[in-house]
Design a protein around this motif. Structure first.
Motif, PDB file in Angstrom:
ATOM      1  N   LEU A 168       0.825  -1.207   0.000  1.00 41.74           N
ATOM      2  CA  LEU A 168       0.000   0.000   0.000  1.00 41.74           C
ATOM      3  C   LEU A 168       0.858   1.256   0.000  1.00 41.74           C
ATOM      4  CD1 LEU A 168      -2.866  -1.059   2.439  1.00 41.74           C
ATOM      5  CD2 LEU A 168      -3.036  -0.651  -0.030  1.00 41.74           C
ATOM      6  N   THR A 169       2.052   1.171   0.587  1.00 35.66           N
ATOM      7  CA  THR A 169       2.949   2.327   0.541  1.00 35.66           C
ATOM      8  C   THR A 169       3.400   2.596  -0.889  1.00 35.66           C
ATOM      9  OG1 THR A 169       3.717   1.905   2.793  1.00 35.66           O
ATOM     10  CG2 THR A 169       5.120   3.276   1.407  1.00 35.66           C
ATOM     11  N   VAL A 170       3.760   1.548  -1.624  1.00 39.80           N
ATOM     12  CA  VAL A 170       4.139   1.727  -3.029  1.00 39.80           C
ATOM     13  C   VAL A 170       2.968   2.272  -3.825  1.00 39.80           C
ATOM     14  CG1 VAL A 170       4.824   0.522  -5.142  1.00 39.80           C
ATOM     15  CG2 VAL A 170       5.978   0.014  -2.983  1.00 39.80           C
ATOM     16  N   LEU A 171       1.758   1.762  -3.570  1.00 42.80           N
ATOM     17  CA  LEU A 171       0.576   2.268  -4.265  1.00 42.80           C
ATOM     18  C   LEU A 171       0.439   3.769  -4.044  1.00 42.80           C
ATOM     19  CD1 LEU A 171      -2.090   1.442  -5.835  1.00 42.80           C
ATOM     20  CD2 LEU A 171      -3.181   1.440  -3.576  1.00 42.80           C
ATOM     21  N   GLY A 172       0.584   4.211  -2.805  1.00 40.71           N
ATOM     22  CA  GLY A 172       0.483   5.641  -2.512  1.00 40.71           C
ATOM     23  C   GLY A 172       1.604   6.444  -3.136  1.00 40.71           C
ATOM     24  N   CYS A 173       2.819   5.904  -3.105  1.00 41.41           N
ATOM     25  CA  CYS A 173       3.951   6.601  -3.722  1.00 41.41           C
ATOM     26  C   CYS A 173       3.735   6.781  -5.220  1.00 41.41           C
ATOM     27  CB  CYS A 173       5.248   5.832  -3.467  1.00 41.41           C
ATOM     28  SG  CYS A 173       5.877   5.926  -1.776  1.00 41.41           S
ATOM     29  N   MET A 174       3.226   5.747  -5.886  1.00 43.90           N
ATOM     30  CA  MET A 174       2.997   5.840  -7.326  1.00 43.90           C
ATOM     31  C   MET A 174       1.887   6.840  -7.646  1.00 43.90           C
ATOM     32  SD  MET A 174       5.307   3.950  -8.709  1.00 43.90           S
ATOM     33  CE  MET A 174       6.284   4.704  -7.387  1.00 43.90           C
ATOM     34  N   ALA A 175       0.870   6.893  -6.808  1.00 46.99           N
ATOM     35  CA  ALA A 175      -0.174   7.903  -7.012  1.00 46.99           C
ATOM     36  C   ALA A 175       0.405   9.311  -6.845  1.00 46.99           C
ATOM     37  CB  ALA A 175      -1.324   7.674  -6.029  1.00 46.99           C
ATOM     38  N   ASN A 176       1.339   9.461  -5.917  1.00 53.63           N
ATOM     39  CA  ASN A 176       1.936  10.777  -5.679  1.00 53.63           C
ATOM     40  C   ASN A 176       2.765  11.274  -6.851  1.00 53.63           C
ATOM     41  OD1 ASN A 176       0.818  11.036  -3.144  1.00 53.63           O
ATOM     42  ND2 ASN A 176       2.634  10.312  -2.061  1.00 53.63           N
ATOM     43  N   VAL A 177       3.422  10.368  -7.574  1.00 57.16           N
ATOM     44  CA  VAL A 177       4.324  10.807  -8.655  1.00 57.16           C
ATOM     45  C   VAL A 177       3.678  10.731 -10.030  1.00 57.16           C
ATOM     46  CG1 VAL A 177       6.350  10.076  -7.345  1.00 57.16           C
ATOM     47  CG2 VAL A 177       5.380   8.526  -9.058  1.00 57.16           C
ATOM     48  N   ILE A 178       2.467  10.225 -10.135  1.00 58.46           N
ATOM     49  CA  ILE A 178       1.908   9.903 -11.449  1.00 58.46           C
ATOM     50  C   ILE A 178       1.815  11.125 -12.361  1.00 58.46           C
ATOM     51  CG2 ILE A 178      -0.575  10.175 -10.947  1.00 58.46           C
ATOM     52  CD1 ILE A 178      -0.862   7.339 -12.339  1.00 58.46           C
ATOM     53  N   ARG A 195       2.803   2.335 -16.195  1.00 62.53           N
ATOM     54  CA  ARG A 195       3.786   1.550 -15.445  1.00 62.53           C
ATOM     55  C   ARG A 195       3.647   1.810 -13.941  1.00 62.53           C
ATOM     56  NH1 ARG A 195       7.217   2.924 -20.003  1.00 62.53           N
ATOM     57  NH2 ARG A 195       8.063   1.031 -20.973  1.00 62.53           N
ATOM     58  N   ALA A 196       3.422   3.059 -13.576  1.00 61.72           N
ATOM     59  CA  ALA A 196       3.314   3.407 -12.154  1.00 61.72           C
ATOM     60  C   ALA A 196       2.103   2.725 -11.520  1.00 61.72           C
ATOM     61  CB  ALA A 196       3.214   4.928 -11.998  1.00 61.72           C
ATOM     62  N   LEU A 197       0.963   2.783 -12.191  1.00 60.00           N
ATOM     63  CA  LEU A 197      -0.223   2.136 -11.657  1.00 60.00           C
ATOM     64  C   LEU A 197      -0.015   0.625 -11.567  1.00 60.00           C
ATOM     65  CD1 LEU A 197      -3.125   2.359 -10.654  1.00 60.00           C
ATOM     66  CD2 LEU A 197      -3.888   2.229 -13.037  1.00 60.00           C
ATOM     67  N   TYR A 198       0.551   0.044 -12.607  1.00 62.56           N
ATOM     68  CA  TYR A 198       0.873  -1.383 -12.614  1.00 62.56           C
ATOM     69  C   TYR A 198       1.787  -1.730 -11.443  1.00 62.56           C
ATOM     70  CZ  TYR A 198       3.853  -5.321 -14.224  1.00 62.56           C
ATOM     71  OH  TYR A 198       4.604  -6.464 -14.323  1.00 62.56           O
ATOM     72  N   THR A 199       2.781  -0.910 -11.186  1.00 65.37           N
ATOM     73  CA  THR A 199       3.714  -1.165 -10.092  1.00 65.37           C
ATOM     74  C   THR A 199       3.001  -1.154  -8.751  1.00 65.37           C
ATOM     75  OG1 THR A 199       5.567  -0.215 -11.328  1.00 65.37           O
ATOM     76  CG2 THR A 199       5.795  -0.325  -8.937  1.00 65.37           C
ATOM     77  N   GLY A 200       2.174  -0.134  -8.522  1.00 63.57           N
ATOM     78  CA  GLY A 200       1.458  -0.064  -7.256  1.00 63.57           C
ATOM     79  C   GLY A 200       0.529  -1.236  -7.039  1.00 63.57           C
ATOM     80  N   VAL A 201      -0.214  -1.624  -8.086  1.00 62.99           N
ATOM     81  CA  VAL A 201      -1.185  -2.704  -7.951  1.00 62.99           C
ATOM     82  C   VAL A 201      -0.474  -4.039  -7.736  1.00 62.99           C
ATOM     83  CG1 VAL A 201      -3.062  -3.961  -9.065  1.00 62.99           C
ATOM     84  CG2 VAL A 201      -2.927  -1.477  -9.296  1.00 62.99           C
ATOM     85  N   ARG A 202       0.587  -4.294  -8.502  1.00 63.64           N
ATOM     86  CA  ARG A 202       1.248  -5.600  -8.349  1.00 63.64           C
ATOM     87  C   ARG A 202       1.924  -5.719  -6.990  1.00 63.64           C
ATOM     88  NH1 ARG A 202       6.833  -5.411  -9.463  1.00 63.64           N
ATOM     89  NH2 ARG A 202       7.535  -3.584 -10.637  1.00 63.64           N
ATOM     90  N   TYR A 203       2.409  -4.609  -6.431  1.00 62.76           N
ATOM     91  CA  TYR A 203       2.988  -4.672  -5.088  1.00 62.76           C
ATOM     92  C   TYR A 203       1.920  -5.019  -4.056  1.00 62.76           C
ATOM     93  CZ  TYR A 203       7.959  -3.474  -5.173  1.00 62.76           C
ATOM     94  OH  TYR A 203       9.315  -3.522  -5.318  1.00 62.76           O
TER      95      TYR A 203
END
Length: 599
Positions: A169-179, A189-197
């Motif tokens: 969930l931290t990665v998900l939030g980080c990716m939302a912050n930088v999108i 790629r960012a959304l994919y990264t957050g979801v797969r984590y």
């Protein structure tokens, strides 16, 4: 020839009956035709799993099996027996005068956004990386705002992980912050990264069962906050969750909820190497993307990390050879859970009137813990707000990363990283609430900066402004990406970022380059965190520059460079990787475009 009803001539029925299968293309759509058990069936020739030609598969007992990974499909409807493979598209067929006709544009049962939302759920539930990649790409291609799948994933992550908020969930939030800082394709790629984590974090975990809020709205905020802190202190997760859910249900403001959470997160210094407070800050940031309706579950998921956290005041590094905890307790007013001493200091000054002395950063980066604690206490007494001090300590923490000596052990990168992301989270928290307890977080972060001092011995050289001029900034960005393709280019990566600024490069372009370099790799949790924190640090300094802020002893032009130099060095230390996730993303992209993968 096309008929008036969208059926197109495909193959003679006799040929299909004789061969059992035929491959045709109708309006550019590759279609595999099968004659099985007296019926004609048509499916898309590309296996939805990896694109292998299904016409080369086997049909038996109504089941089409792909020979590449043995995915099985019910031939008449295309539904898969294997969720990792996805369903294959089927097409209506008719036989007229000995000729098979196919409609390549059937009416689909679900619009794309609903289909991919369903597949996202499957990808999360089954932890299927390719399904996650295809669904996130499909959703964004269908025009769905990234916030919607982020909210779905947040809901899944809080429901199916009893251990609470974690790395996923931290990665998900980080990716939302930088999108918003990324190129369009890298946003996928960012959304994919957050979801797969998140999917990986929840795989095999026990689901969470909520505790209800208390059946009262008569409890005052101070008492509710006290109860919550007491429950966390006693490691009573159920009681703490009920208090926190009660605060949400009774309509407490975001600032009040933040005060409750961050007070408990700072009752002991530097919980779990800073992760607990960082998780909490990211949870609040994620809620800004997905909406307040997710507040109760998101914040409740922070309880387990809080009550199970390692407490740094119980660790020898904080006690020996210098009793750092005792230094802090003298300021706090008795023990690490107190704030009386801080309240007295804060009453003496005029809030917001403080400017850092010229030697403030040198003190924070020095080797005298008493001088560091005294400098912070003097600053509180002189009117420094929690955010004022958090910004200074966060800059010192970023400098530690920028000056990290490559002669240290590789694992020590994480030591300076933890301090950096913790300090960044502290400043984020101070922008959400002015709770007195956050002074403790600032002091704790400064002590951690002190403990990291040996990792800057000797300090790596940070390029100063004005050292390099004249090169094309775009060429510098290309060179920077190349450093991530080779091992050991740590110092060169930092120099290139400094040169980029000196040559007048657009920081937004630099962030896009760093984001692309990050997301094409199998970046680990810490690297993803590090880049997001660096972007946030840059933005906060840039915000002050744009407002024309000037403070004695603060060089904002130099200061804005440091976090991006730091994260470029950190990335270069951890790259290149095998890029397995990028391979999956590339396959999913090509499948979505209908490209041929297997010749």
């Amino acid at each position: 020839m096309a008929t008036a009803d969208d059926f197109h001539e495909a193959v003679p029925l006799a040929d299909l009956e004789e061969s059992g299968r035929e491959l045709t293309s109708v309006d550019g759509v590759p279609i595999a035709l099968f004659h099985h058990e007296g019926e004609v069936r048509a499916v898309n020739n590309r296996c939805p799993h990896m694109g292998f030609p299904l016409v080369e598969g086997t049909v038996d007992d109504g089941i089409l099996t792909c020979h590449w990974h043995h995915a099985r499909f019910e031939l008449s409807c295309g539904d898969t027996f294997d969720p990792w493979a996805d369903d294959v598209q089927t097409y209506p067929v008719e036989v007229r005068d000995g000729t098979v006709y196919v409609n390549p544009n059937p009416v689909r049962e679900l619009p794309p956004e609903e289909h991919w939302a369903d597949r996202l759920e499957t990808g999360l539930e089954e932890n299927l990386r390719l399904v996650v990649a295809k669904s996130t790409i499909g959703l964004l291609d269908a025009g769905v705002d990234y916030r919607e799948p982020t909210a779905r994933t947040l809901e899944f992550g809080t429901k199916y992980r009893d251990a609470g908020w974690g790395r996923g969930l931290t990665v998900l939030g980080c990716m939302a912050n930088v999108i918003d800082d990324l190129e369009e394709r890298d946003r996928k790629r960012a959304l994919y990264t957050g979801v797969r984590y998140v999917a990986n974090d929840c795989a095999g975990e026990t689901p969470n069962f909520d505790q209800p809020s208390l059946s009262t709205d008569d409890v005052g905020f101070d008492r509710l906050k006290s109860w919550f802190r007491d429950c966390v202190e006693l490691r009573d997760a159920d009681g703490a969750e009920r208090c926190l859910r009660t605060a949400v249900e009774s309509g407490r403001s975001e600032a009040e909820l933040a005060e409750m959470v961050f007070a408990a997160a700072t009752d002991h210094p530097y919980l779990s190497a800073g992760h607990v407070l960082d998780f909490a800050n990211t949870a609040f940031e994620t809620l800004e993307h997905v909406g307040a309706e997710h507040t109760a579950d998101a914040l409740a998921s922070l309880v387990e990390p809080l009550v199970t956290a390692d407490r740094s005041n119980e660790q020898s590094a904080w006690r020996q050879p210098v009793d750092l905890v005792a230094l802090l307790e003298d300021v706090y007013g008795g023990d690490v859970t107190e704030t009386n001493g801080l309240e007295e200091l804060a009453r003496e000054g005029d809030r917001g009137s403080w400017s850092p002395p010229a030697d403030f950063q040198a003190t924070l980066l020095g080797d005298d813990p008493e001088a560091i604690v005294d400098a912070l206490a003097d600053a509180v007494r002189a009117g420094a707000t929690t955010e004022d001090l958090a910004a200074e300590v966060a800059h010192a923490a970023a400098t530690r990363v920028a000056q990290f000596g490559t002669g240290n052990e590789f694992g020590d990168w994480d030591t300076v990283h933890h301090t950096f992301t913790y300090a960044n989270a502290v400043q984020g928290a101070t922008r959400r609430t002015d709770a007195i307890e956050l002074y403790r977080a600032v002091f704790d972060a400064a002590v951690s900066v002190y403990l990291d001092r040996f990792l800057n011995t000797p300090p790596a050289r940070v390029p100063e402004p004005g050292e390099d001029t004249g090169r094309d900034p775009d060429a510098i960005r290309e060179d920077l990406l190349e450093t991530f393709d080779a091992d050991g280019e740590v110092n060169r990566a930092g120099r290139l970022v400094g040169e980029f600024f000196d040559c007048g490069g657009d920081p937004a372009a630099l962030k896009r380059t760093l984001g692309h370099g990050l997301l094409r790799e199998d970046a680990d949790f810490h690297t993803l965190q590090n880049v997001e924190a660096a972007f946030r640090r840059f933005d906060l300094v840039e915000e002050r520059r744009s407002e024309g802020e000037k403070r004695e002893g603060v060089d904002l032009d130099r200061r804005r460079r440091i976090p991006l130099i730091a994260t470029a060095r950190y990335m270069a230390a951890h790259f290149p990787t095998r890029r397995e996730a990028e391979q999956t993303f590339s396959i999913a992209t090509r499948l979505g475009r209908g490209e041929r993968i297997h010749e």
